[in-house]
Write a protein that holds these residues in place. Structure first.
Motif, PDB file in Angstrom:
ATOM      1  N   THR A  31      39.984  43.761  50.829  1.00 37.41           N
ATOM      2  CA  THR A  31      38.661  43.294  49.110  1.00 37.41           C
ATOM      3  C   THR A  31      39.772  42.487  48.450  1.00 37.41           C
ATOM      4  O   THR A  31      40.871  43.070  47.937  1.00 37.41           O
ATOM      5  CB  THR A  31      38.030  44.370  49.017  1.00 37.41           C
ATOM      6  N   LEU A  32      39.697  41.143  48.668  1.00 39.66           N
ATOM      7  CA  LEU A  32      40.280  40.410  47.114  1.00 39.66           C
ATOM      8  C   LEU A  32      39.652  40.395  46.093  1.00 39.66           C
ATOM      9  O   LEU A  32      38.477  40.981  46.519  1.00 39.66           O
ATOM     10  CB  LEU A  32      40.425  39.203  47.903  1.00 39.66           C
ATOM     11  N   LYS A  33      40.108  40.176  44.673  1.00 37.18           N
ATOM     12  CA  LYS A  33      39.618  40.066  43.885  1.00 37.18           C
ATOM     13  C   LYS A  33      39.349  38.826  43.285  1.00 37.18           C
ATOM     14  O   LYS A  33      39.759  37.856  43.379  1.00 37.18           O
ATOM     15  CB  LYS A  33      40.468  40.879  43.026  1.00 37.18           C
ATOM     16  N   GLU A  34      38.122  38.373  42.397  1.00 39.96           N
ATOM     17  CA  GLU A  34      37.794  37.265  41.950  1.00 39.96           C
ATOM     18  C   GLU A  34      38.955  37.117  40.883  1.00 39.96           C
ATOM     19  O   GLU A  34      39.096  37.620  39.634  1.00 39.96           O
ATOM     20  CB  GLU A  34      36.254  37.161  41.674  1.00 39.96           C
ATOM     21  N   GLY A  35      39.380  35.749  40.605  1.00 37.12           N
ATOM     22  CA  GLY A  35      39.927  35.440  39.601  1.00 37.12           C
ATOM     23  C   GLY A  35      41.173  36.020  39.357  1.00 37.12           C
ATOM     24  O   GLY A  35      42.926  35.257  38.768  1.00 37.12           O
ATOM     25  N   GLN A  36      41.841  36.457  40.566  1.00 37.02           N
ATOM     26  CA  GLN A  36      43.311  37.211  40.906  1.00 37.02           C
ATOM     27  C   GLN A  36      43.397  37.057  42.172  1.00 37.02           C
ATOM     28  O   GLN A  36      44.758  36.216  41.842  1.00 37.02           O
ATOM     29  CB  GLN A  36      43.467  38.982  40.854  1.00 37.02           C
ATOM     30  N   THR A  52      26.248  24.493  47.354  1.00 34.87           N
ATOM     31  CA  THR A  52      27.085  24.435  47.990  1.00 34.87           C
ATOM     32  C   THR A  52      28.536  25.582  46.962  1.00 34.87           C
ATOM     33  O   THR A  52      28.520  25.238  46.349  1.00 34.87           O
ATOM     34  CB  THR A  52      29.138  23.722  48.653  1.00 34.87           C
ATOM     35  N   VAL A  53      29.310  26.663  47.568  1.00 35.18           N
ATOM     36  CA  VAL A  53      30.034  27.950  47.232  1.00 35.18           C
ATOM     37  C   VAL A  53      30.784  27.578  47.645  1.00 35.18           C
ATOM     38  O   VAL A  53      31.757  27.438  48.860  1.00 35.18           O
ATOM     39  CB  VAL A  53      29.315  29.351  47.661  1.00 35.18           C
ATOM     40  N   VAL A  54      31.991  26.874  46.751  1.00 37.57           N
ATOM     41  CA  VAL A  54      33.570  26.880  46.925  1.00 37.57           C
ATOM     42  C   VAL A  54      34.273  27.881  46.665  1.00 37.57           C
ATOM     43  O   VAL A  54      34.616  28.832  45.377  1.00 37.57           O
ATOM     44  CB  VAL A  54      33.513  25.563  46.242  1.00 37.57           C
ATOM     45  N   ILE A  55      35.137  28.843  47.438  1.00 35.80           N
ATOM     46  CA  ILE A  55      36.255  29.504  47.608  1.00 35.80           C
ATOM     47  C   ILE A  55      37.521  29.407  47.676  1.00 35.80           C
ATOM     48  O   ILE A  55      37.670  29.096  49.040  1.00 35.80           O
ATOM     49  CB  ILE A  55      35.637  31.078  48.526  1.00 35.80           C
ATOM     50  N   GLN A  56      38.538  29.590  46.828  1.00 34.40           N
ATOM     51  CA  GLN A  56      39.823  29.256  46.838  1.00 34.40           C
ATOM     52  C   GLN A  56      40.527  29.652  46.563  1.00 34.40           C
ATOM     53  O   GLN A  56      40.338  30.488  45.145  1.00 34.40           O
ATOM     54  CB  GLN A  56      39.812  27.776  45.523  1.00 34.40           C
ATOM     55  N   ALA A  57      41.985  30.101  47.125  1.00 34.93           N
ATOM     56  CA  ALA A  57      43.199  30.834  46.558  1.00 34.93           C
ATOM     57  C   ALA A  57      43.689  30.487  45.174  1.00 34.93           C
ATOM     58  O   ALA A  57      43.850  29.132  45.104  1.00 34.93           O
ATOM     59  CB  ALA A  57      43.762  31.160  47.514  1.00 34.93           C
ATOM     60  N   VAL A  58      43.987  31.200  44.734  1.00 32.28           N
ATOM     61  CA  VAL A  58      44.890  31.855  43.594  1.00 32.28           C
ATOM     62  C   VAL A  58      45.942  30.670  44.227  1.00 32.28           C
ATOM     63  O   VAL A  58      46.629  31.705  44.289  1.00 32.28           O
ATOM     64  CB  VAL A  58      44.519  32.910  42.472  1.00 32.28           C
ATOM     65  N   SER A  59      46.322  30.201  43.025  1.00 35.08           N
ATOM     66  CA  SER A  59      47.965  30.025  43.143  1.00 35.08           C
ATOM     67  C   SER A  59      48.931  30.598  43.299  1.00 35.08           C
ATOM     68  O   SER A  59      48.321  32.064  41.889  1.00 35.08           O
ATOM     69  CB  SER A  59      48.485  29.107  42.203  1.00 35.08           C
ATOM     70  N   GLY A  60      49.576  31.058  43.516  1.00 35.10           N
ATOM     71  CA  GLY A  60      50.905  32.481  43.663  1.00 35.10           C
ATOM     72  C   GLY A  60      49.669  34.083  43.381  1.00 35.10           C
ATOM     73  O   GLY A  60      50.745  35.008  43.559  1.00 35.10           O
ATOM     74  N   SER A  61      48.824  33.962  44.335  1.00 34.11           N
ATOM     75  CA  SER A  61      47.847  34.985  44.829  1.00 34.11           C
ATOM     76  C   SER A  61      48.638  35.567  46.029  1.00 34.11           C
ATOM     77  O   SER A  61      48.530  36.601  46.501  1.00 34.11           O
ATOM     78  CB  SER A  61      46.791  34.840  44.506  1.00 34.11           C
ATOM     79  N   GLY A  62      49.211  35.019  46.652  1.00 38.05           N
ATOM     80  CA  GLY A  62      49.385  35.228  48.178  1.00 38.05           C
ATOM     81  C   GLY A  62      48.879  34.900  49.428  1.00 38.05           C
ATOM     82  O   GLY A  62      48.640  35.233  50.633  1.00 38.05           O
ATOM     83  N   TYR A  63      47.510  34.401  48.675  1.00 43.50           N
ATOM     84  CA  TYR A  63      46.893  33.186  49.957  1.00 43.50           C
ATOM     85  C   TYR A  63      46.225  32.192  49.785  1.00 43.50           C
ATOM     86  O   TYR A  63      47.038  31.614  48.603  1.00 43.50           O
ATOM     87  CB  TYR A  63      44.920  34.401  49.579  1.00 43.50           C
ATOM     88  N   LEU A  64      46.369  31.413  51.214  1.00 43.86           N
ATOM     89  CA  LEU A  64      45.753  29.903  50.481  1.00 43.86           C
ATOM     90  C   LEU A  64      45.061  29.399  51.127  1.00 43.86           C
ATOM     91  O   LEU A  64      43.894  30.427  52.205  1.00 43.86           O
ATOM     92  CB  LEU A  64      47.477  29.510  51.705  1.00 43.86           C
ATOM     93  N   GLY A  65      44.683  28.896  51.277  1.00 47.86           N
ATOM     94  CA  GLY A  65      42.961  28.063  51.677  1.00 47.86           C
ATOM     95  C   GLY A  65      41.785  28.017  50.943  1.00 47.86           C
ATOM     96  O   GLY A  65      41.898  28.945  49.775  1.00 47.86           O
ATOM     97  N   ILE A  66      40.676  27.336  51.389  1.00 46.47           N
ATOM     98  CA  ILE A  66      40.291  27.274  50.514  1.00 46.47           C
ATOM     99  C   ILE A  66      38.276  27.140  51.676  1.00 46.47           C
ATOM    100  O   ILE A  66      38.311  27.306  53.107  1.00 46.47           O
ATOM    101  CB  ILE A  66      39.528  25.565  50.245  1.00 46.47           C
ATOM    102  N   GLN A  67      37.776  27.867  51.022  1.00 43.80           N
ATOM    103  CA  GLN A  67      35.902  28.431  52.362  1.00 43.80           C
ATOM    104  C   GLN A  67      35.327  27.991  51.948  1.00 43.80           C
ATOM    105  O   GLN A  67      34.631  28.122  50.337  1.00 43.80           O
ATOM    106  CB  GLN A  67      35.968  29.601  52.190  1.00 43.80           C
TER     107      GLN A  67
END
Length: 186
Positions: A31-36, A52-67
């Protein structure tokens, strides 16, 4: 997986931005955390149609991409309209325009004896006002529409036609009527 929290009955256009709550963002069982881990933004979320809802990985979070996830915004129903039309008075010219909230166009045409009329009214003669209302992109007319004193027809293109006949008043009969209007209320 992502869960959007949309109100029961969905969203309806009301000139404000719609922002469904994003819940339970899970990637590979975590489970991912918003903002982090991700941010949430919105696009096309005011007008009727698809937001449209845009969910984007935070830079440096270890995750990549946009949904992106789409959601619907329904047109607002027009069930009450209060355009006004000036009472025909001898010597006056017909009203040519009418403004109606929620409508792109509101055409008004006058006829006398079945022919289009643009001259000055003559007291005691019957003139017919025909108003064609077309809803804007964010609105739709209610399924049942009535207007006291008006014949109302729902057209196949989604517009409404309202027809009413008036007998033109003399200036003396009109008195303060010259400044009055008839309201069309649905």
């Amino acid at each position: 997986t992502v869960t959007l929290n949309i109100p029961e009955g969905g969203y309806v256009y009301d000139e404000t931005g719609k922002e469904p709550t994003v819940e339970n963002v899970v990637l590979n069982g975590k489970t991912l955390k918003e903002g982090q881990d991700y941010t949430v933004s919105y696009a096309n979320n005011i007008a009727a149609g698809t937001g449209t809802v845009v969910i984007q990985a935070v830079s440096g979070s270890g995750y990549l991409g946009i949904q992106t996830i789409e959601f619907s915004i329904a047109k607002a129903s027009i069930n009450k309209i209060t355009p006004s039309i000036t009472v025909p008075v001898e010597g006056k010219t017909p009203q040519e325009t009418i403004n109606v909230s929620g409508c792109d166009t509101a055409e008004i045409k006058w006829t006398y004896g079945g022919k289009e009329f643009q001259d000055k009214f003559v007291a005691g003669k019957d003139y017919t006002a025909t108003i064609i209302l077309t809803a804007d992109a964010n609105h739709a007319f209610a399924a049942t529409v009535a207007a006291e004193g008006w014949k109302v027809t729902a057209n196949t293109d989604g517009s409404l036609t309202l027809v009413r006949t008036y007998t033109a008043l003399t200036k003396a009969e009109a008195g303060d009527e010259q400044a009055k209007t008839h309201l069309i209320t649905f």
